[in-house]
Design a protein around this motif. Structure first.
Motif, PDB file in Angstrom:
ATOM      1  N   ASN A 140       5.588   1.665   6.913  1.00 50.84           N
ATOM      2  CA  ASN A 140       6.868   1.785   6.228  1.00 50.84           C
ATOM      3  C   ASN A 140       7.856   2.549   7.103  1.00 50.84           C
ATOM      4  O   ASN A 140       7.504   3.513   7.761  1.00 50.84           O
ATOM      5  CB  ASN A 140       6.686   2.503   4.894  1.00 50.84           C
ATOM      6  CG  ASN A 140       5.946   1.654   3.890  1.00 50.84           C
ATOM      7  OD1 ASN A 140       6.059   0.432   3.917  1.00 50.84           O
ATOM      8  ND2 ASN A 140       5.181   2.285   3.027  1.00 50.84           N
ATOM      9  N   SER A 173      10.726  -5.492   1.734  1.00 55.22           N
ATOM     10  CA  SER A 173       9.471  -5.170   2.431  1.00 55.22           C
ATOM     11  C   SER A 173       9.676  -4.954   3.922  1.00 55.22           C
ATOM     12  O   SER A 173       8.912  -5.461   4.756  1.00 55.22           O
ATOM     13  CB  SER A 173       8.426  -6.282   2.203  1.00 55.22           C
ATOM     14  OG  SER A 173       8.190  -6.474   0.834  1.00 55.22           O
ATOM     15  N   LYS A 225       9.330  -3.194   7.378  1.00 55.34           N
ATOM     16  CA  LYS A 225       8.342  -2.313   7.986  1.00 55.34           C
ATOM     17  C   LYS A 225       8.594  -2.224   9.486  1.00 55.34           C
ATOM     18  O   LYS A 225       9.003  -3.197  10.112  1.00 55.34           O
ATOM     19  CB  LYS A 225       6.921  -2.837   7.731  1.00 55.34           C
ATOM     20  CG  LYS A 225       6.537  -2.841   6.262  1.00 55.34           C
ATOM     21  CD  LYS A 225       5.118  -3.368   6.060  1.00 55.34           C
ATOM     22  CE  LYS A 225       4.743  -3.365   4.584  1.00 55.34           C
ATOM     23  NZ  LYS A 225       3.354  -3.876   4.368  1.00 55.34           N
TER      24      LYS A 225
END
Length: 249
Positions: free
Chosen positions: A23, A80, A82
């Motif tokens: 993350n 999402s 990353k």
């Protein structure tokens, strides 16, 4: 027992590589995602005033208005995000390189290469390249060979051969000044390599496949220049890997 521990360490190492996306630690990419999805004009604050966005066909956007409008019309539903790798390219000037990945609402994957810099203590994007990604293993052996050829031409001070063989005709060289576009201009830009004392070695730190035709590479230069470098490799119609984007800061 020792053998078992070594084997366990090896397995854990592979797992670490497989889970190497983490993350985003800074939150700035999360803010970028939020602004993309809401169409907020505040997204322009996440870019330098002279930021450059490059596409796989070699075209560019170089105003924050144009960059924002393109993001709003193509990437809504992004999520999402990353970070694969983020490293310091120039400590004094507070410039970082990053490779990261995100998805959009139909679950298509995208990968991006970003050049960050600090402005008034904030991380902002000076450069970005974003492209759809797929399941593809980087052609490491082929790229290693092409990189060897790059160093051979460079260290032989044959700039014309270097650029004509290793770069796309619409190549873009970005080193934090107006981008140099095209092989003819790049040959002139790289004329300093003609100095007999000039030498350079390129050592990749990360090679990240984007899709069958694009690969990101971040590495370390050694020799007459000792900074980090970025290469975006693109496979041409003859199956030959060439440099679409070159950057060193």
């Amino acid at each position: 027992m020792k053998t078992l521990l070594i084997g366990l360490a090896f397995i854990l190492g592979l797992e670490s590589q497989a889970q190497s996306y983490s993350n985003d630690f800074s939150g700035v990419n999360q803010k970028w995602i939020q602004h993309v999805n809401t169409g907020s004009s505040s997204i322009k604050d996440l870019y330098t005033t002279d930021a450059l966005k490059v596409f796989s066909d070699g075209t560019t956007l170089n105003t924050t208005d144009d960059i924002a409008n393109h993001l709003f019309t193509t990437l809504k539903g992004a999520h999402s995000i990353k970070t694969k790798k983020r490293l310091t390219a120039h400590e004094k000037r507070q410039i970082d390189y990053e490779i990261s990945q995100f998805r959009v609402k139909n679950n298509e994957n995208y990968k991006q290469l970003i050049i960050w810099e600090k402005v008034d203590g904030r991380d902002v994007r000076a450069f970005e390249f974003i492209e759809k990604s797929g399941e593809f293993t980087a052609p490491v052996k082929e790229l290693n060979q092409r990189r060897k050829e790059w160093m051979k031409y460079c260290n032989a001070h044959d700039v014309s051969a270097l650029v004509n063989d290793l770069y796309t005709s619409n190549t873009i060289y970005f080193n934090h000044k107006p981008a140099v576009i095209g092989t003819e201009k790049l040959i002139k830009e790289y004329s300093y390599m003609e100095n007999p004392a000039y030498s350079l070695k390129l050592e990749p730190i990360i090679i990240e496949a984007v899709n069958e035709e694009l690969v990101f590479e971040i590495g370390q230069c050694q020799g007459s220049y000792n900074g980090k470098y970025v290469l975006i490799w693109q496979k041409d119609s003859d199956g030959k890997w060439k440099v679409l984007v070159d950057s060193n800061i």
